[in-house]
Design a protein around this motif. Structure first.
Motif, PDB file in Angstrom:
ATOM      1  N   PRO A  30      40.399  70.773 -53.626  1.00  0.00           N
ATOM      2  CA  PRO A  30      40.143  70.984 -52.199  1.00  0.00           C
ATOM      3  C   PRO A  30      41.435  70.819 -51.560  1.00  0.00           C
ATOM      4  N   GLU A  31      41.219  71.636 -50.288  1.00  0.00           N
ATOM      5  CA  GLU A  31      42.161  71.377 -49.368  1.00  0.00           C
ATOM      6  C   GLU A  31      41.895  70.357 -48.169  1.00  0.00           C
ATOM      7  N   GLY A  32      42.978  69.957 -47.556  1.00  0.00           N
ATOM      8  CA  GLY A  32      42.931  69.174 -46.516  1.00  0.00           C
ATOM      9  C   GLY A  32      42.433  67.596 -46.507  1.00  0.00           C
ATOM     10  N   GLY A  33      42.004  66.956 -45.693  1.00  0.00           N
ATOM     11  CA  GLY A  33      41.678  65.495 -45.970  1.00  0.00           C
ATOM     12  C   GLY A  33      42.737  64.690 -45.474  1.00  0.00           C
ATOM     13  N   GLU A  34      43.543  65.070 -44.325  1.00  0.00           N
ATOM     14  CA  GLU A  34      44.711  64.263 -43.871  1.00  0.00           C
ATOM     15  C   GLU A  34      44.268  63.114 -42.807  1.00  0.00           C
ATOM     16  N   SER A  35      43.083  63.381 -42.582  1.00  0.00           N
ATOM     17  CA  SER A  35      42.234  62.134 -41.331  1.00  0.00           C
ATOM     18  C   SER A  35      40.968  62.090 -41.756  1.00  0.00           C
ATOM     19  N   LEU A  36      40.338  60.832 -41.230  1.00  0.00           N
ATOM     20  CA  LEU A  36      38.798  60.786 -41.032  1.00  0.00           C
ATOM     21  C   LEU A  36      37.961  61.924 -40.613  1.00  0.00           C
ATOM     22  N   GLU A  37      38.595  62.618 -39.644  1.00  0.00           N
ATOM     23  CA  GLU A  37      37.806  63.836 -39.173  1.00  0.00           C
ATOM     24  C   GLU A  37      37.762  65.113 -39.967  1.00  0.00           C
ATOM     25  N   LYS A  38      39.058  64.895 -40.744  1.00  0.00           N
ATOM     26  CA  LYS A  38      39.118  66.254 -41.623  1.00  0.00           C
ATOM     27  C   LYS A  38      39.058  65.884 -43.185  1.00  0.00           C
ATOM     28  N   ALA A  39      38.239  64.722 -43.314  1.00  0.00           N
ATOM     29  CA  ALA A  39      37.949  64.069 -44.695  1.00  0.00           C
ATOM     30  C   ALA A  39      37.222  65.109 -45.634  1.00  0.00           C
ATOM     31  N   VAL A  40      37.625  65.278 -46.966  1.00  0.00           N
ATOM     32  CA  VAL A  40      36.895  66.318 -47.873  1.00  0.00           C
ATOM     33  C   VAL A  40      35.619  65.639 -48.249  1.00  0.00           C
ATOM     34  N   ARG A  41      34.702  66.546 -47.911  1.00  0.00           N
ATOM     35  CA  ARG A  41      33.297  65.908 -48.196  1.00  0.00           C
ATOM     36  C   ARG A  41      33.116  66.183 -49.725  1.00  0.00           C
ATOM     37  N   ILE A  42      32.417  65.040 -50.398  1.00  0.00           N
ATOM     38  CA  ILE A  42      32.000  65.241 -51.891  1.00  0.00           C
ATOM     39  C   ILE A  42      30.596  65.509 -51.915  1.00  0.00           C
ATOM     40  N   GLU A  43      30.091  66.811 -52.273  1.00  0.00           N
ATOM     41  CA  GLU A  43      28.655  66.946 -52.171  1.00  0.00           C
ATOM     42  C   GLU A  43      28.193  66.293 -53.289  1.00  0.00           C
ATOM     43  N   ASP A  44      26.847  65.755 -53.157  1.00  0.00           N
ATOM     44  CA  ASP A  44      26.251  64.991 -54.329  1.00  0.00           C
ATOM     45  C   ASP A  44      27.275  64.086 -55.002  1.00  0.00           C
ATOM     46  N   PRO A  45      27.520  63.160 -54.270  1.00  0.00           N
ATOM     47  CA  PRO A  45      28.669  61.986 -54.777  1.00  0.00           C
ATOM     48  C   PRO A  45      28.101  61.253 -56.277  1.00  0.00           C
ATOM     49  N   THR A  46      26.864  61.141 -56.443  1.00  0.00           N
ATOM     50  CA  THR A  46      26.599  60.687 -57.887  1.00  0.00           C
ATOM     51  C   THR A  46      26.883  61.513 -58.836  1.00  0.00           C
ATOM     52  N   LYS A  47      26.864  62.673 -58.722  1.00  0.00           N
ATOM     53  CA  LYS A  47      27.347  63.628 -59.823  1.00  0.00           C
ATOM     54  C   LYS A  47      28.920  63.570 -60.135  1.00  0.00           C
ATOM     55  N   SER A  48      29.131  63.788 -61.454  1.00  0.00           N
ATOM     56  CA  SER A  48      30.503  63.571 -61.751  1.00  0.00           C
ATOM     57  C   SER A  48      31.343  64.805 -61.549  1.00  0.00           C
ATOM     58  N   TRP A  49      32.383  64.507 -60.675  1.00  0.00           N
ATOM     59  CA  TRP A  49      33.262  65.476 -60.215  1.00  0.00           C
ATOM     60  C   TRP A  49      34.613  64.855 -60.361  1.00  0.00           C
ATOM     61  N   VAL A  50      35.790  65.661 -60.351  1.00  0.00           N
ATOM     62  CA  VAL A  50      36.939  65.129 -60.296  1.00  0.00           C
ATOM     63  C   VAL A  50      37.989  66.013 -59.498  1.00  0.00           C
ATOM     64  N   VAL A  51      38.576  65.578 -58.527  1.00  0.00           N
ATOM     65  CA  VAL A  51      39.380  66.107 -57.388  1.00  0.00           C
ATOM     66  C   VAL A  51      40.775  65.926 -57.903  1.00  0.00           C
ATOM     67  N   TYR A  52      41.365  67.304 -57.928  1.00  0.00           N
ATOM     68  CA  TYR A  52      42.848  67.164 -58.224  1.00  0.00           C
ATOM     69  C   TYR A  52      43.621  67.704 -56.781  1.00  0.00           C
ATOM     70  N   SER A  53      44.298  66.781 -56.685  1.00  0.00           N
ATOM     71  CA  SER A  53      45.278  67.021 -55.419  1.00  0.00           C
ATOM     72  C   SER A  53      46.733  66.545 -55.534  1.00  0.00           C
ATOM     73  N   ASP A  54      47.547  66.687 -54.420  1.00  0.00           N
ATOM     74  CA  ASP A  54      48.842  66.155 -54.211  1.00  0.00           C
ATOM     75  C   ASP A  54      48.935  65.322 -52.974  1.00  0.00           C
ATOM     76  N   LEU A  55      49.564  64.084 -53.028  1.00  0.00           N
ATOM     77  CA  LEU A  55      49.664  63.172 -51.978  1.00  0.00           C
ATOM     78  C   LEU A  55      51.281  63.306 -51.375  1.00  0.00           C
ATOM     79  N   HIS A  56      51.405  63.555 -50.153  1.00  0.00           N
ATOM     80  CA  HIS A  56      52.956  63.700 -49.721  1.00  0.00           C
ATOM     81  C   HIS A  56      53.573  62.364 -49.697  1.00  0.00           C
ATOM     82  N   GLY A  57      52.912  61.356 -49.532  1.00  0.00           N
ATOM     83  CA  GLY A  57      53.416  60.040 -49.653  1.00  0.00           C
ATOM     84  C   GLY A  57      53.940  59.789 -48.128  1.00  0.00           C
ATOM     85  N   GLY A  58      54.740  58.463 -47.975  1.00  0.00           N
ATOM     86  CA  GLY A  58      55.364  58.325 -46.648  1.00  0.00           C
ATOM     87  C   GLY A  58      54.512  57.997 -45.674  1.00  0.00           C
TER      88      GLY A  58
END
Length: 352
Positions: A30-58
């Motif tokens: 997924p893209e985004g997720g930098e704030s609560l308002e833009k949080a990445v929504r996980i559809e069906d959160p009891t289903k087994s997903w794995v989200v791959y992303s990169d964190l800028h840190g700092g």
């Protein structure tokens, strides 16, 4: 029953009977997720997903939104590939939501909705990475959160790091469930996963390209000894078979590369079985391509074999979807098209 079919059946039975502790997840990038308002929504959160992303840190956290019902199992696991662990990247995560008791200290830059608590997880680095058998890889699990949702509502997962940043994966849910589209796209996603790990694109593709090239050269060489000329069936069945062999080579290379980091793992047996089955399917397709046939005819047995190869190939992630689709299409094309010659007929050589 052919020897190859017997081997495939035995291996698939063994795959089911192994009963090793492995889990398959639906990969997402997924893209985004930098704030609560833009949080990445996980559809069906009891289903087994794995989200791959990169964190800028700092001070730039990522947020994920899970809408849960009271009593539902909330499972989250944070992992990082070895390449980024070696660079000093060791992020933390926090579960934020209603009726969550505060546990740990959040950095000031991590947002918390009013009325929510935060459970912070900053675990010690494991002694060695773990092995993932379905898309062979090695990663460090930095910690997991498992609990029953205390009430209906929105829960957030925050991933954060004050250092240099890097790539991470967030496994969510434990109920293994795939749609047909999700299952078929897993092998396509594997290349992106290997690049996410920090591997070089050339090394990711090299085993497959080399296997395909060597196999094609060998098939072209053997075609010169056939009485029949090369036709459309030969080209399509050869392409399908070589793609399956190439995907097996990639699987084996990634398994060996990952095991060099994790050490021997019993779950590698799953990877081996998937790779061997892909090899059996690929060689079976090449056999269909190379076998002598009545001039201008396509035996029904060849069509049935190609349909079986295509079906099992889709099920077993052999040939990156393309190979199995080619096999299935070849099985249903008109005989007049499949037997259209693409080369000259060569007389058989006399035995000496």
């Amino acid at each position: 029953m052919t020897r190859g079919a017997a081997v495939a059946i035995v291996l698939m039975i063994l795959l089911v009977a192994l009963n090793v502790p492995v889990e398959a997840h639906v990969p997402e990038f997924p893209e985004g997720g930098e704030s609560l308002e833009k949080a990445v929504r996980i559809e069906d959160p009891t289903k087994s997903w794995v989200v791959y992303s990169d964190l800028h840190g700092g001070g730039s956290p990522h947020y994920y939104l899970l809408t849960m019902k009271q009593g539902e199992r909330l499972f989250v696991s944070l992992t990082v590939p070895q390449h980024y662990i070696e660079r000093g990247f060791q992020p933390s995560m926090a579960l934020i939501g209603p009726s969550i008791e505060d546990n740990g200290t959040l950095p000031s830059y991590v947002q918390v909705p009013e009325g929510s608590g935060a459970m912070v997880l900053t675990g010690p680095l494991p002694d060695r990475p773990e092995y993932e058998p379905f898309s062979p890889s090695a990663f460090y699990e930095l910690g997991e959160i498992v609990l029953e949702a205390p009430q209906d509502g929105d829960y957030y997962i925050a991933v954060f790091d004050e250092g240099t940043g890097g790539n991470y994966a967030l496994a969510v849910g434990s109920r293994e469930s795939f749609t047909a589209k999700e299952w078929l796209l897993v092998p396509i996603s594997s290349v992106s996963i290997y690049l996410w790990e920090g591997q070089d694109l050339l090394m990711v593709l090299a085993p497959s390209v080399l296997t395909f090239g060597v196999g094609l050269a060998a098939m072209l060489g053997t075609s010169r000894r056939r009485i029949q000329p090369v036709d459309v069936l030969w080209v399509l069945a050869t392409g399908a078979g070589l793609l399956m062999l190439a995907s097996a080579a990639s699987f084996i290379y990634q398994m060996l590369w990952s095991l060099s980091q994790t050490g021997a793992e019993v779950t590698a047996a799953v990877t081996v079985i998937f790779a061997v089955l892909a090899i059996v399917l690929g060689l079976s397709a090449l056999r269909v391509a190379h076998r002598e046939r009545p001039m201008g005819k396509v035996p029904t047995s060849s069509r049935i074999i190609l349909l079986a190869i295509g079906g099992f190939g889709l099920l077993l992630w052999a040939g990156w979807v393309i190979g199995p689709v080619i096999a299935i299409v070849t099985a249903v094309l008109p005989g007049g098209l499949l037997t259209r010659q693409l080369g000259r007929t060569r007389p058989a050589r006399d035995a000496r």
